[in-house]
Motif scaffolding. Structure first.
Motif, PDB file in Angstrom:
ATOM      1  N   THR A   1      57.069  19.258 -89.933  1.00  0.00           N
ATOM      2  CA  THR A   1      55.785  19.145 -90.621  1.00  0.00           C
ATOM      3  C   THR A   1      55.674  17.897 -91.485  1.00  0.00           C
ATOM      4  OG1 THR A   1      56.626  20.566 -92.405  1.00  0.00           O
ATOM      5  CG2 THR A   1      55.371  21.628 -90.656  1.00  0.00           C
ATOM      6  N   GLN A   2      56.794  17.367 -91.985  1.00  0.00           N
ATOM      7  CA  GLN A   2      56.720  16.240 -92.921  1.00  0.00           C
ATOM      8  C   GLN A   2      57.224  14.917 -92.347  1.00  0.00           C
ATOM      9  OE1 GLN A   2      58.897  17.769 -96.319  1.00  0.00           O
ATOM     10  NE2 GLN A   2      57.068  18.707 -97.190  1.00  0.00           N
ATOM     11  N   LEU A   3      58.132  14.966 -91.379  1.00  0.00           N
ATOM     12  CA  LEU A   3      58.708  13.722 -90.875  1.00  0.00           C
ATOM     13  C   LEU A   3      57.683  12.836 -90.154  1.00  0.00           C
ATOM     14  CD1 LEU A   3      61.566  12.641 -91.211  1.00  0.00           C
ATOM     15  CD2 LEU A   3      62.030  13.297 -88.852  1.00  0.00           C
ATOM     16  N   PRO A   4      56.727  13.404 -89.387  1.00  0.00           N
ATOM     17  CA  PRO A   4      55.738  12.524 -88.733  1.00  0.00           C
ATOM     18  C   PRO A   4      54.975  11.645 -89.712  1.00  0.00           C
ATOM     19  CG  PRO A   4      55.700  14.690 -87.724  1.00  0.00           C
ATOM     20  CD  PRO A   4      56.573  14.810 -88.941  1.00  0.00           C
ATOM     21  N   ASN A   5      54.662  12.166 -90.880  1.00  0.00           N
ATOM     22  CA  ASN A   5      53.943  11.357 -91.868  1.00  0.00           C
ATOM     23  C   ASN A   5      54.842  10.256 -92.416  1.00  0.00           C
ATOM     24  OD1 ASN A   5      51.571  10.910 -93.700  1.00  0.00           O
ATOM     25  ND2 ASN A   5      53.112  11.373 -95.264  1.00  0.00           N
ATOM     26  N   PHE A   6      56.129  10.585 -92.628  1.00  0.00           N
ATOM     27  CA  PHE A   6      57.068   9.559 -93.081  1.00  0.00           C
ATOM     28  C   PHE A   6      57.208   8.467 -92.024  1.00  0.00           C
ATOM     29  CE2 PHE A   6      61.723   8.350 -93.672  1.00  0.00           C
ATOM     30  CZ  PHE A   6      61.428   7.363 -94.594  1.00  0.00           C
ATOM     31  N   ALA A   7      57.212   8.867 -90.763  1.00  0.00           N
ATOM     32  CA  ALA A   7      57.287   7.891 -89.673  1.00  0.00           C
ATOM     33  C   ALA A   7      56.098   6.939 -89.721  1.00  0.00           C
ATOM     34  CB  ALA A   7      57.340   8.606 -88.323  1.00  0.00           C
TER      35      ALA A   7
END
Length: 387
Positions: A339-345
């Motif tokens: 849920t959070q890693l795509p935004n960090f990417a």
């Protein structure tokens, strides 16, 4: 060739024979061999690995530092990127052809931990160095040509042209993202940046000390710089790491071998009483103690990122916590992977964190033993292996 896969329609549901780097015993050279990779079962995903890099955790596992976690033969590796070859029954959020990174600390989305905003642990697919088989049936998806099972590692086993992982351990990426650089989000960069942002919540104008300037420590530095920290002290016994460290946010450096007094005393003198945040990225109990004592009384926070081997215990007396200092550990930087890693990417794609800076070497997969030697010699931050 379609989406980077050779004859993608011809392998779904079938056993794939491919190359993998197998470790047969503690410290024994990796052997590139043909292995059989079974199709994914329920809630599993089979990935064609395109890039994989080497983390110090792989080095520790290869050397067998923790005897309780030894299992051979085994396919190590947990920092990678690739393209989905096929998915098992019940997988809805991932499909064939998706660009993905596997993660060692998964997020099933259904368990009590995943539903709690206070943690990024997962009951089904969380990090477990003792797990050597798949959750679904307690069996391996890897085997030698003669049929002998090969053990899995950290939910991922990326030192293979194909791997099978829990769907909870697969993060879908923007297809425009560079898979080579996104590889670093599988572990090192996410762990370091997340520790600074999610766990410590480093503030602008604050002071930071980082013990151990490998990829994780440098990621902490990048993150602290991005947050506006004014003094970032890098501590390492390898002075060659200081040049790279200064390029990535380190403002001051300390080599413990250059001083007769303890490092924490040096840091407290430099910062008027101690830093606001310290990060143990070394995994050595004596270093952890120095990191803890380098923080300011009353509010100093120490984040443990280094992997400490058993059976050593926390090198602190309980009364030392009454000074107001706090110590906490961080797994995968506190990121909930799916849920959070795509935004960090996306933030990395926008340049918030420069991933290219972490890649110091690139080698073909067949030279994996050379890549490990570069890490052992302290010459590489991240060596990217391309398959």
């Amino acid at each position: 060739m379609e989406n980077g896969l050779r004859n993608p329609g011809g392998t779904t549901g079938k056993v794939i024979t491919c190359k993998a780097a197998i470790t047969w015993g503690p410290g024994e050279p990796f052997v590139i061999e043909e292995v059989r990779v079974d199709p994914p079962q329920k809630m599993e995903v089979r990935i064609k690995i395109l890039f994989t890099s080497i983390c110090h955790t792989d080095l520790s596992a290869w050397q067998g530092e923790n005897e309780a976690q030894r299992a051979y033969p085994r396919i190590l590796g947990h920092e990678a990127s690739g393209i989905v070859e096929s998915v098992g029954e019940g997988v809805m959020d991932i499909k064939k052809g998706d660009h993905v990174v596997p993660i060692f600390n998964g997020e099933c989305g259904d368990c009590l931990y995943c539903k709690c905003e206070k943690t990024n642990m997962c009951e089904r697919a969380g990090v477990n160095p003792f797990m050597t088989v798949m959750v679904n049936d307690g069996k391996s998806r890897f085997s030698c040509k003669e049929g002998k099972p090969i053990f899995h590692f950290l939910n991922t086993s990326t030192f293979s042209e194909y791997t099978v992982v829990e769907s909870a351990c697969v993060v879908k990426l923007d297809p425009d993202a560079s898979l080579k650089t996104m590889t670093l989000l599988s572990c090192g960069v996410s762990t370091g940046v997340g520790a600074a942002w999610n766990i410590a919540n480093v503030k602008a104008g604050s002071t930071v000390a980082i013990f151990g300037l490998g990829a994780v420590g440098l990621a902490v530095a990048e993150a602290a710089r991005a947050r506006g920290a004014t003094k970032i002290v890098g501590v390492d016994i390898n002075p060659n790491k200081f040049i790279k460290g200064r390029a990535m946010g380190i403002t001051d450096t300390i080599n413990p071998r250059d001083f007769e007094k303890p490092v924490h005393e040096c840091i407290r003198e430099m910062t008027g009483g101690g830093v606001d945040y310290s990060f143990d990225c070394a995994g050595i109990s004596e270093v952890l103690r120095e990191a803890f004592l380098s923080t300011h009384e009353g509010w100093g926070l120490t984040v443990i990122l280094g992997i400490h081997t058993s059976p050593k215990m926390l090198p602190l007396h309980p009364m030392e916590l009454f000074t107001g200092r706090v110590i906490i550990a961080s797994v995968f930087g506190g990121f909930k992977g799916k849920t959070q890693l795509p935004n960090f990417a996306k933030e990395c794609m926008q340049g918030v964190v420069n991933l290219e800076e972490f890649i110091t070497h690139e080698l073909p997969f067949e030279k994996i033993n050379e890549a490990f030697q570069l890490l052992i010699d302290g010459k590489s931050v991240r060596c990217m292996l391309y398959l």
